[in-house]
Design a protein around this motif. Structure first.
Motif, PDB file in Angstrom:
ATOM      1  N   VAL A 265      59.451  23.547  32.426  1.00 49.55           N
ATOM      2  CA  VAL A 265      60.355  24.581  32.933  1.00 49.55           C
ATOM      3  C   VAL A 265      60.559  25.661  31.870  1.00 49.55           C
ATOM      4  CG1 VAL A 265      62.706  25.072  33.733  1.00 49.55           C
ATOM      5  CG2 VAL A 265      61.513  23.026  34.538  1.00 49.55           C
ATOM      6  N   ALA A 266      60.761  25.235  30.634  1.00 56.20           N
ATOM      7  CA  ALA A 266      60.959  26.193  29.540  1.00 56.20           C
ATOM      8  C   ALA A 266      59.715  27.052  29.339  1.00 56.20           C
ATOM      9  CB  ALA A 266      61.304  25.446  28.252  1.00 56.20           C
ATOM     10  N   GLU A 267      58.544  26.441  29.401  1.00 54.79           N
ATOM     11  CA  GLU A 267      57.299  27.195  29.268  1.00 54.79           C
ATOM     12  C   GLU A 267      57.141  28.206  30.400  1.00 54.79           C
ATOM     13  OE1 GLU A 267      54.374  24.174  29.317  1.00 54.79           O
ATOM     14  OE2 GLU A 267      54.795  23.448  27.280  1.00 54.79           O
ATOM     15  N   SER A 268      57.478  27.797  31.606  1.00 54.91           N
ATOM     16  CA  SER A 268      57.376  28.683  32.767  1.00 54.91           C
ATOM     17  C   SER A 268      58.338  29.847  32.649  1.00 54.91           C
ATOM     18  CB  SER A 268      57.656  27.901  34.055  1.00 54.91           C
ATOM     19  OG  SER A 268      56.714  26.866  34.248  1.00 54.91           O
ATOM     20  N   ARG A 269      59.546  29.567  32.174  1.00 55.21           N
ATOM     21  CA  ARG A 269      60.540  30.626  31.989  1.00 55.21           C
ATOM     22  C   ARG A 269      60.040  31.650  30.966  1.00 55.21           C
ATOM     23  NH1 ARG A 269      64.780  27.674  31.006  1.00 55.21           N
ATOM     24  NH2 ARG A 269      64.366  27.483  28.784  1.00 55.21           N
ATOM     25  N   GLU A 270      59.524  31.172  29.860  1.00 61.97           N
ATOM     26  CA  GLU A 270      59.033  32.085  28.826  1.00 61.97           C
ATOM     27  C   GLU A 270      57.860  32.918  29.347  1.00 61.97           C
ATOM     28  OE1 GLU A 270      57.484  31.992  24.162  1.00 61.97           O
ATOM     29  OE2 GLU A 270      57.799  30.120  25.269  1.00 61.97           O
ATOM     30  N   GLU A 271      56.963  32.290  30.065  1.00 59.84           N
ATOM     31  CA  GLU A 271      55.808  32.999  30.623  1.00 59.84           C
ATOM     32  C   GLU A 271      56.245  34.083  31.599  1.00 59.84           C
ATOM     33  OE1 GLU A 271      52.279  31.885  33.775  1.00 59.84           O
ATOM     34  OE2 GLU A 271      52.734  30.417  32.199  1.00 59.84           O
ATOM     35  N   ALA A 272      57.173  33.748  32.494  1.00 58.96           N
ATOM     36  CA  ALA A 272      57.618  34.701  33.508  1.00 58.96           C
ATOM     37  C   ALA A 272      58.368  35.874  32.885  1.00 58.96           C
ATOM     38  CB  ALA A 272      58.504  33.985  34.524  1.00 58.96           C
ATOM     39  N   VAL A 273      59.271  35.595  31.980  1.00 67.36           N
ATOM     40  CA  VAL A 273      60.064  36.659  31.363  1.00 67.36           C
ATOM     41  C   VAL A 273      59.179  37.562  30.511  1.00 67.36           C
ATOM     42  CG1 VAL A 273      61.926  37.158  29.732  1.00 67.36           C
ATOM     43  CG2 VAL A 273      62.220  35.355  31.443  1.00 67.36           C
ATOM     44  N   ASN A 274      58.232  36.976  29.771  1.00 71.84           N
ATOM     45  CA  ASN A 274      57.330  37.791  28.959  1.00 71.84           C
ATOM     46  C   ASN A 274      56.478  38.710  29.836  1.00 71.84           C
ATOM     47  OD1 ASN A 274      58.273  36.661  26.606  1.00 71.84           O
ATOM     48  ND2 ASN A 274      56.581  35.232  26.360  1.00 71.84           N
ATOM     49  N   SER A 275      55.987  38.181  30.954  1.00 74.64           N
ATOM     50  CA  SER A 275      55.194  39.007  31.878  1.00 74.64           C
ATOM     51  C   SER A 275      56.035  40.128  32.450  1.00 74.64           C
ATOM     52  CB  SER A 275      54.628  38.125  33.011  1.00 74.64           C
ATOM     53  OG  SER A 275      53.698  37.205  32.523  1.00 74.64           O
ATOM     54  N   PHE A 276      57.276  39.808  32.795  1.00 71.93           N
ATOM     55  CA  PHE A 276      58.161  40.836  33.348  1.00 71.93           C
ATOM     56  C   PHE A 276      58.434  41.930  32.332  1.00 71.93           C
ATOM     57  CE2 PHE A 276      62.512  42.440  33.925  1.00 71.93           C
ATOM     58  CZ  PHE A 276      62.336  43.094  35.134  1.00 71.93           C
ATOM     59  N   GLU A 277      58.651  41.561  31.075  1.00 75.57           N
ATOM     60  CA  GLU A 277      58.914  42.555  30.034  1.00 75.57           C
ATOM     61  C   GLU A 277      57.721  43.485  29.847  1.00 75.57           C
ATOM     62  OE1 GLU A 277      61.722  43.221  28.508  1.00 75.57           O
ATOM     63  OE2 GLU A 277      62.754  41.643  29.601  1.00 75.57           O
ATOM     64  N   LEU A 278      56.513  42.945  29.936  1.00 76.04           N
ATOM     65  CA  LEU A 278      55.320  43.773  29.824  1.00 76.04           C
ATOM     66  C   LEU A 278      55.171  44.722  31.017  1.00 76.04           C
ATOM     67  CD1 LEU A 278      52.673  41.190  28.550  1.00 76.04           C
ATOM     68  CD2 LEU A 278      53.627  43.110  27.264  1.00 76.04           C
ATOM     69  N   LEU A 279      55.708  44.261  32.150  1.00 76.97           N
ATOM     70  CA  LEU A 279      55.534  45.003  33.411  1.00 76.97           C
ATOM     71  C   LEU A 279      56.549  46.115  33.588  1.00 76.97           C
ATOM     72  CD1 LEU A 279      53.987  44.844  36.186  1.00 76.97           C
ATOM     73  CD2 LEU A 279      55.844  43.345  36.951  1.00 76.97           C
ATOM     74  N   LYS A 280      57.726  45.980  32.990  1.00 83.05           N
ATOM     75  CA  LYS A 280      58.871  46.855  33.303  1.00 83.05           C
ATOM     76  C   LYS A 280      58.566  48.346  33.216  1.00 83.05           C
ATOM     77  CE  LYS A 280      62.266  45.458  30.746  1.00 83.05           C
ATOM     78  NZ  LYS A 280      63.638  45.299  30.182  1.00 83.05           N
ATOM     79  N   SER A 281      57.847  48.757  32.215  1.00 81.61           N
ATOM     80  CA  SER A 281      57.639  50.184  32.006  1.00 81.61           C
ATOM     81  C   SER A 281      56.782  50.822  33.090  1.00 81.61           C
ATOM     82  CB  SER A 281      56.975  50.429  30.642  1.00 81.61           C
ATOM     83  OG  SER A 281      55.699  49.825  30.591  1.00 81.61           O
ATOM     84  N   SER A 282      56.080  50.009  33.868  1.00 88.52           N
ATOM     85  CA  SER A 282      55.213  50.566  34.911  1.00 88.52           C
ATOM     86  C   SER A 282      55.842  50.525  36.289  1.00 88.52           C
ATOM     87  CB  SER A 282      53.879  49.817  34.945  1.00 88.52           C
ATOM     88  OG  SER A 282      54.067  48.470  35.348  1.00 88.52           O
ATOM     89  N   LEU A 283      57.064  50.012  36.403  1.00 93.64           N
ATOM     90  CA  LEU A 283      57.696  49.880  37.715  1.00 93.64           C
ATOM     91  C   LEU A 283      58.288  51.210  38.191  1.00 93.64           C
ATOM     92  CD1 LEU A 283      59.464  46.447  37.189  1.00 93.64           C
ATOM     93  CD2 LEU A 283      57.259  46.906  38.280  1.00 93.64           C
TER      94      LEU A 283
END
Length: 283
Positions: A265-283
């Motif tokens: 669960v912790a690994e999944s949370r880190e993966e999802a949040v990191n991907s979202f942070e990379l994505l934010k500037s293009s939204l």
């Protein structure tokens, strides 16, 4: 006072005012599972919705997809991202399109809905991958789980504008508030909408049971559990929606039943949040 639930026809009429991106997502899934379809078929489908296509192009240039910019057309996005990632990319664009407007009766802004949907979908995908469950299905359920809220908010605005918004009501529980003003809840309404849009039961059932504490013991149960877990983790990480956290309680035995543990669960949370942070500037 007796509250009468909206008719199916009235709900579908409201749903027709939503962006077409969920239906595009369903058609895309069908194309991707058809051995006779190719990248040109995918590009032709995505081009039909100009707003969605524009978002796909912009998001495809983000760091999440490793393209480094330079993509200017849907065809280029499809060809460079490829089959493996085009569904994920389209889902992100669809979520952004669906969250263009605030849900005033829920006290949820468009950006809040967008961020919650994206983080939860990425979380559900990561959890399902680790659990050996259908990752695309879990991702789709998380993307579409708020469809009912979108319809409810528009319905209340049009037909019951004097209804007291959730945050100003005396109901501490979201579903109780919905029942008090509408005679139904967002999960039941989402079920009707997704059924009309011809989504498979593998998506409809977990959306319908997204708040259920006694899930049906069927093949769709793991997906429902994964999405509930993703929503819980997203909420606790600051990406929640008002009134929902109280609806979920995930115990260690629930994790074990779907093949997960706290480290996963912790690994999944880190993966999802990191991907979202990379994505934010293009939204």
């Amino acid at each position: 006072m007796t509250v009468v639930a909206p008719s199916r026809d009235s709900l579908l009429h409201i749903a027709q005012q939503l962006p077409a991106s969920p239906q595009v997502l369903m058609q895309l899934n069908e194309l991707l599972t058809d051995v006779n379809s190719g990248l040109d078929d995918v590009a032709n489908l995505l081009r039909r919705d100009t707003g969605l296509a524009a978002r796909i192009i912009r998001i495809s240039n983000s760091a999440v997809f490793g393209m480094g910019g330079g993509i200017a057309t849907v065809e280029e996005a499809v060809n460079r991202v490829g089959y493996a990632e085009i569904y994920r990319l389209t889902g992100i664009a669809a979520a952004v399109q669906m969250a263009e407007h605030s849900l005033n009766f829920y006290g949820i802004t468009g950006p809040q809905l967008r961020d919650h949907t994206l983080v939860t979908a990425m979380m559900a995908e990561a959890l399902a991958t680790r659990a050996g469950a259908p990752a695309r299905v879990a991702y789709t359920v998380a993307l579409l789980r708020s469809t009912g809220k979108l319809v409810v908010d528009r319905y209340l605005k049009k037909f019951i504008p004097a209804a007291k918004p959730f945050l100003f009501s005396r109901n501490p529980r979201l579903l109780a508030w919905e029942e008090s003003v509408l005679g139904s809840n967002n999960a039941e309404i989402a079920q009707q909408i997704l059924t009309a849009w011809r989504f498979p039961q593998s998506v409809i059932s977990p959306v319908r049971n997204q708040y259920s504490t006694s899930l049906p013991a069927d093949e769709n149960r793991p997906t429902a559990q994964i999405v509930q877990l993703a929503c819980t983790v997203a909420y606790d990480g600051g990406f929640g929606l008002h009134g929902e956290r109280e609806e979920w309680s995930i115990a260690d035995e629930d994790l074990r039943s779907i093949g997960l543990d706290s480290a996963m669960v912790a690994e999944s949370r880190e993966e999802a949040v990191n991907s979202f942070e990379l994505l934010k500037s293009s939204l």
